[in-house]
Scaffold this active site. Sequence first.
Site, PDB file in Angstrom:
ATOM      1  N   GLU A 146       0.804  -1.239   0.000  1.00  0.00           N
ATOM      2  CA  GLU A 146       0.000   0.000   0.000  1.00  0.00           C
ATOM      3  C   GLU A 146       0.834   1.284   0.000  1.00  0.00           C
ATOM      4  OE1 GLU A 146      -2.710  -0.474   3.299  1.00  0.00           O
ATOM      5  OE2 GLU A 146      -3.709  -2.187   2.362  1.00  0.00           O
ATOM      6  N   ASN A 194       2.324  -5.247  -2.997  1.00  0.00           N
ATOM      7  CA  ASN A 194       0.918  -5.593  -2.761  1.00  0.00           C
ATOM      8  C   ASN A 194       0.103  -4.309  -2.540  1.00  0.00           C
ATOM      9  OD1 ASN A 194      -1.013  -7.767  -2.154  1.00  0.00           O
ATOM     10  ND2 ASN A 194      -0.991  -7.008  -0.045  1.00  0.00           N
ATOM     11  N   HIS A 230     -10.139  -6.623  -2.145  1.00  0.00           N
ATOM     12  CA  HIS A 230     -11.221  -6.466  -1.172  1.00  0.00           C
ATOM     13  C   HIS A 230     -12.361  -5.784  -1.928  1.00  0.00           C
ATOM     14  CE1 HIS A 230      -8.744  -7.726   2.160  1.00  0.00           C
ATOM     15  NE2 HIS A 230      -7.808  -6.851   1.828  1.00  0.00           N
ATOM     16  N   GLU A 259      -5.693 -11.060  -1.084  1.00  0.00           N
ATOM     17  CA  GLU A 259      -6.558 -10.835   0.092  1.00  0.00           C
ATOM     18  C   GLU A 259      -8.031 -10.849  -0.295  1.00  0.00           C
ATOM     19  OE1 GLU A 259      -5.278  -7.382   2.348  1.00  0.00           O
ATOM     20  OE2 GLU A 259      -3.160  -7.826   1.999  1.00  0.00           O
ATOM     21  N   ASP A 261     -11.747 -10.926  -0.695  1.00  0.00           N
ATOM     22  CA  ASP A 261     -13.040 -11.088  -0.025  1.00  0.00           C
ATOM     23  C   ASP A 261     -14.034 -10.169  -0.716  1.00  0.00           C
ATOM     24  OD1 ASP A 261     -12.338  -8.615   1.204  1.00  0.00           O
ATOM     25  OD2 ASP A 261     -11.916  -9.558   3.142  1.00  0.00           O
TER      26      ASP A 261
HETATM   27  C1  XIL Z   1      -6.184  -6.388   8.385  1.00  0.00           C
HETATM   28  C2  XIL Z   1      -6.485  -7.556   9.317  1.00  0.00           C
HETATM   29  O1  XIL Z   1      -7.364  -8.432   8.654  1.00  0.00           O
HETATM   30  C3  XIL Z   1      -7.108  -7.056  10.593  1.00  0.00           C
HETATM   31  O2  XIL Z   1      -7.240  -8.133  11.502  1.00  0.00           O
HETATM   32  C4  XIL Z   1      -6.241  -5.978  11.200  1.00  0.00           C
HETATM   33  O3  XIL Z   1      -6.906  -5.447  12.336  1.00  0.00           O
HETATM   34  C5  XIL Z   1      -5.981  -4.882  10.206  1.00  0.00           C
HETATM   35  O4  XIL Z   1      -5.402  -5.423   9.054  1.00  0.00           O
HETATM   36  N1  XIL Z   1      -4.890  -4.834   3.711  1.00  0.00           N
HETATM   37  C6  XIL Z   1      -3.864  -5.582   4.202  1.00  0.00           C
HETATM   38  C7  XIL Z   1      -4.079  -6.417   5.411  1.00  0.00           C
HETATM   39  O5  XIL Z   1      -2.802  -5.656   3.585  1.00  0.00           O
HETATM   40  O6  XIL Z   1      -2.908  -6.548   6.199  1.00  0.00           O
HETATM   41  C8  XIL Z   1      -5.208  -5.921   6.249  1.00  0.00           C
HETATM   42  O7  XIL Z   1      -5.449  -6.855   7.306  1.00  0.00           O
HETATM   43  C9  XIL Z   1      -6.433  -5.688   5.412  1.00  0.00           C
HETATM   44  C10 XIL Z   1      -6.165  -4.675   4.345  1.00  0.00           C
END
Ligand code: XIL
Length: 584
Positions: A146, A194, A230, A259, A261
């Site tokens: 990020e 990422n 996401h 990641e 979802d």
């Molecule tokens: C999130 C986790 O799922 C949570 O448990 C934590 O509180 C915050 O981070 N992008 C990412 C992840 O790269 O590391 C994040 O994970 C979600 C967004």
Amino acid sequence: MLTSRHLLLLLILCSAGSAQTLRELANERGITFGAAVEPAYFNEVPFAATLTREFNMVEAENAMKFGPIHPGVSAYNFAPSDAIRNFAQTNEMEMRGHVLVWHNQNAPWVEGITDPAQLSAALRDHIRAVVGRYAGQIYAWDVVNEAFNDGTAGTLRNSLWYNQPGIGLTGTGYIEQAFRWANEADPNALLFYNDYSAEHVNAKSDAVYRMAQDFVARGVPMHGIGFQVHFEHTTGNIASVEANIKRLTDLGLQVHITELDVRIPVDSAGNATAADLAAQAQVYRQVVAACLKFPLCTSIQTWGVGDRHSWIPGFFPGRGAALLFDTNYAPKPAYAAVKEAFQTVPPTIRAAGVANAASYQADAVAPGEILVIFGPTYGPAALTGVQLDSNGRVPTEWANTRVFFNGVPAPIVYSKVGQVSVIVPFSVATSRTVQIEYQYKGLRSAPITMDVVPTKPGLFTLDASGLGQGAILDSSYRLNSQANPARKGDVVLLFATGGGVMNPALSDGQVVSSLPLPVPVARTTARIGGVDCPVHFIGGAPGLVAGALQLNVQIADGVPSGQQPVEITIGEAKSQRSVTLWVQ
Ligand code: XIL
């Protein structure tokens, strides 16, 4: 009429088909299919059972972030990530690493550093310690997460590592430095950048792409881009995501879906509507299918296993139910949709992956040539070598695999996802080009076109590398070696493929058993140590499949002693250079 016996059969067939887990399907695609985990969940039986049944990879959801893993200047907390590593090893799963450089979840001590040189040293030590500890155990790392801003055309996010105070480098310099340190700590790990909201082609992904182009051009050890994904069930235009995967993989980089979802509206009890669950399933199907279309999209991971443990409700109020399994680990419509994507996206092959099985030379194919096709993206998870069929032939369908040359099925030597060995049908001799199609479980690849040449000799080598000591026997069938060199006047046996059309003709997959032995129509000569040597015989030999050749070559008197190059010419074409044998 449908009898109860038919019904029973149908039921058995259906259950056999759907019994495949996502883990098994991912294994057949040669990709990793993972889930983010917290080690605390391993004790929950349905969690662990679902995880090990459906996934072949794990990643720490939080345990390896800077704050949790490196809470004090010289204090590391490796117990949770060791637990994940142990779980992965016990259950034969891969492990992905997340994350080394991020603006969130850093330790207070490191956020307190104000001197760039001191911060740089702290980051270097951190990367060395964490990547070094898991070297050889974590196959891919999110090195930087990020780093770019949303919306504002390609600008870098203000952060501890970049400019607050930063590690003393400008632009993407700090990102590059992190990749170099990670590469030093584990030269074998795949290293990823990422990000989120950079999945579609947009200003942010353009910036990531420009960085990727620059890093590739300058040889920065970055091996891929992670797409967080996401998504919401309203996220559209999957074609734009595919275009972005395409431009990145065209650079030779891998893409990982890291990641995944898909959040949907939920009521206060966490329940979603059937319509939203169905829409969510379509997003999952599209994302997984988009990845599977590209050979270099090699990993798909969901951000959790099931809705019982998901970050979504805590971060997006009113949204939830984002994963493949519900709070009781029952599969949701999204699960079936992901399965459908795995079962319906056709495999791909590339012309550059089609090579002579002895020399590994690519470019063109010859009738009867034994090939290895590298890179089919769908196939048996484990290598399965063939057995002869009831006619004593090498079969043209094996382990659900078929390969067609201008529509004619080729005999299959062995099959495995990523690698299939076949024998070019002799019927291609009448064509100047050939269309090759690869098929697994009824799904056929797009055709690739290759030139046909009359002959393309390759000599088999002892370690199957295509280089060095040939697979060469003396007349007593003992291996040629430094300890067993050939004498002048001796006849040695060489093995080759790519001799083209034979006389008498052999049918595809036929095993040679009777006289007269088939010999290539094209003329064969041999040189050892730069000296012409008599070829007493070349052709099929009893027990060899059509396309495999034995040569009996006599060592001429003028051949020098020592390790000598051996080269054969069949028709117009020469075997690969750098095959050797020992001469006394
Ligand atoms: C999130 C986790 O799922 C949570 O448990 C934590 O509180 C915050 O981070 N992008 C990412 C992840 O790269 O590391 C994040 O994970 C979600 C967004």
